[in-house]
Design a protein around this motif. Structure first.
Motif: not given
Length: 448
Positions: A57-58, A61, A64-65, A125-126, A128, A136
């Motif tokens: 998950a990290d 993120r 995607l960020s 992203l939202r 996750v 994920v």
């Protein structure tokens, strides 16, 4: 309504919002579909067993960020620098370069791709989630990665494309291509010579009786340039009322509020006046939606700027003349549509203003000839262009219009080149032009 739809279609296809908006909506749809597939376990089932696709998950993120931040930054920076470059180039070639940039399909597609991928990444992203109920969206994540790689590849193509479209030759060709594509509508090829001759005879008769057929004026309620015009519904309205309508303006003309835009017969009702006004869609500037002279004046404007003392680029003006010659030759292969529209019983119903061959030639060459009156190279190319057009003469109108252009060029020679060392060459070319026109004269061809 038909005129407004045509104008809306033209505005939408030549804008920065329509195509990117469609692509953005498609990105939202794809985000929903891929996230549904991830929630259904389809993405994890196929991609998670592969080491390359194993992301927590990290990590998702972070990816995607990074995608969202980099895409929006590159988009704003590249397009800002591009518009600055185009603004500088337009000072030499004219403000229509900006319009060509906005209507360019690759430019619209590039903007749409960046905005769509950015929005897609934000939505994914939202979704996750970490912790005990970690989620994920593997499939959606890698769709975002592929979209990002595609966008950066598209960036290279976009920069290359912009470097090409700011060149004078490309701008001239692009405008000329639009003009040539519009010529069949403005000067359709002759299909039935006898019916055309009969229509012209009836037009002359109707011209004499216009004051009797349409004595009542219709006033404009606002000012602006005519964008589109739908003559068919107006002819049907006149037929329904058993009357006649005469329009005074065509696409490209400017209408002043309170001025007379049309005349109608006494049978046209007061409530029909608004329908007649609505048939002429007005806008703040001229456009190429139905205005054939718009592309002509764009080429003329480029030529005039090239001939200005500050730029002094006669080669660019010569290129404009060459493409205007090609468009004029295409006009001579067809004929302007009849300004008079009749019903099935051949009763006159509508008279509209049209672009005649004489008006087209004057619009194409008059201003350039006036600006080039002290430029030998450009004047020589004008003479050569009229000589080339002599091969396409089919009617007396063609011969008379080209002969009038030859007379105007000769007048310029006598005024501005009387003491020039190039006078002999100019006079020789002009003499060849005269011989060419005399040989191509329809009456001469008929006798021979």
């Amino acid at each position: 309504m038909l005129s407004h739809l045509r104008y809306f279609k033209y505005q939408a296809l030549n804008s920065f919002w329509f195509t990117p908006s469609l692509m953005w909506l498609f990105a939202l749809f794809m985000a929903g579909m891929t996230l549904w597939a991830d929630h259904a376990g389809l993405g994890a089932a196929f991609l998670s067993p592969l080491p390359f696709f194993d992301v927590d998950a990290d990590g998702a993120r972070a990816i995607l960020s990074t995608i969202a931040g980099s895409l929006i930054t590159v988009t704003s920076l590249v397009f800002s620098l591009t518009l600055v470059t185009l603004t500088m180039a337009s000072s030499q070639l004219g403000p229509r370069l900006i319009g060509k940039f906005i209507s360019d399909r690759l430019v619209q597609f590039t903007l749409g791709s960046y905005v769509s991928t950015f929005s897609y990444a934000l939505i994914v992203l939202r979704s996750v989630a970490g912790g005990e109920e970690a989620f994920v969206p593997v499939l959606s994540l890698h769709f975002a990665i592929l979209g990002t790689l595609f966008c950066f590849g598209l960036l290279i193509a976009f920069i290359h494309h912009v470097a090409i479209i700011i060149q004078a030759d490309w701008v001239i060709f692009s405008v000329a291509d639009d003009l040539l594509n519009a010529m069949p509508r403005a000067f359709p090829e002759e299909s039935d010579k006898e019916s055309r001759s009969a229509a012209r005879a009836r037009q002359e008769e109707t011209l004499k009786a216009l004051s009797d057929l349409a004595p009542h004026p219709i006033k404009a309620e606002k000012s602006g340039y005519v964008q589109t015009l739908s003559p068919g519904p107006l002819a049907e309205l006149a037929e329904k009322r058993d009357s006649f309508i005469r329009l005074l303006y065509r696409p490209g003309h400017y209408i002043v509020s309170g001025s007379t835009l049309a005349y109608c017969g006494p049978a046209i009702e007061e409530g029909d006046h608004e329908k007649i006004r609505a048939a002429l869609v007005l806008g703040p500037k001229r456009s190429a939606a139905q205005d054939i002279e718009f592309a002509v004046t764009a080429l003329v404007e480029i030529a005039l700027r090239a001939l200005s003392p500050g730029i002094n680029d006669p080669r660019t003006a010569i290129a404009c003349i060459d493409w205007l010659t090609a468009a004029s030759a295409r006009a001579m292969q067809g004929e302007a549509p009849a300004p008079l529209l009749c019903d099935k019983e051949n009763t006159p119903r509508l008279w509209r203003d049209i672009v005649s061959f004489e008006g087209f030639i004057d619009c194409a060459f008059n201003e350039i000839r006036q600006a080039a009156r002290d430029n030998v190279a450009v004047t020589l190319r004008l003479i050569e262009s009229i000589t080339r057009l002599g091969e396409f003469i089919r009617t007396d109108e063609h011969w008379q219009v080209l002969g009038a252009q030859a007379n105007k060029i000769e007048s310029s020679l006598e005024t501005y080149f009387a003491e020039s060392s190039d006078t002999d060459d100019l006079l020789q070319r002009l003499s060849e032009l005269r011989k060419s026109l005399e040989t191509a004269r329809p009456a001469h061809k008929h006798l021979s």
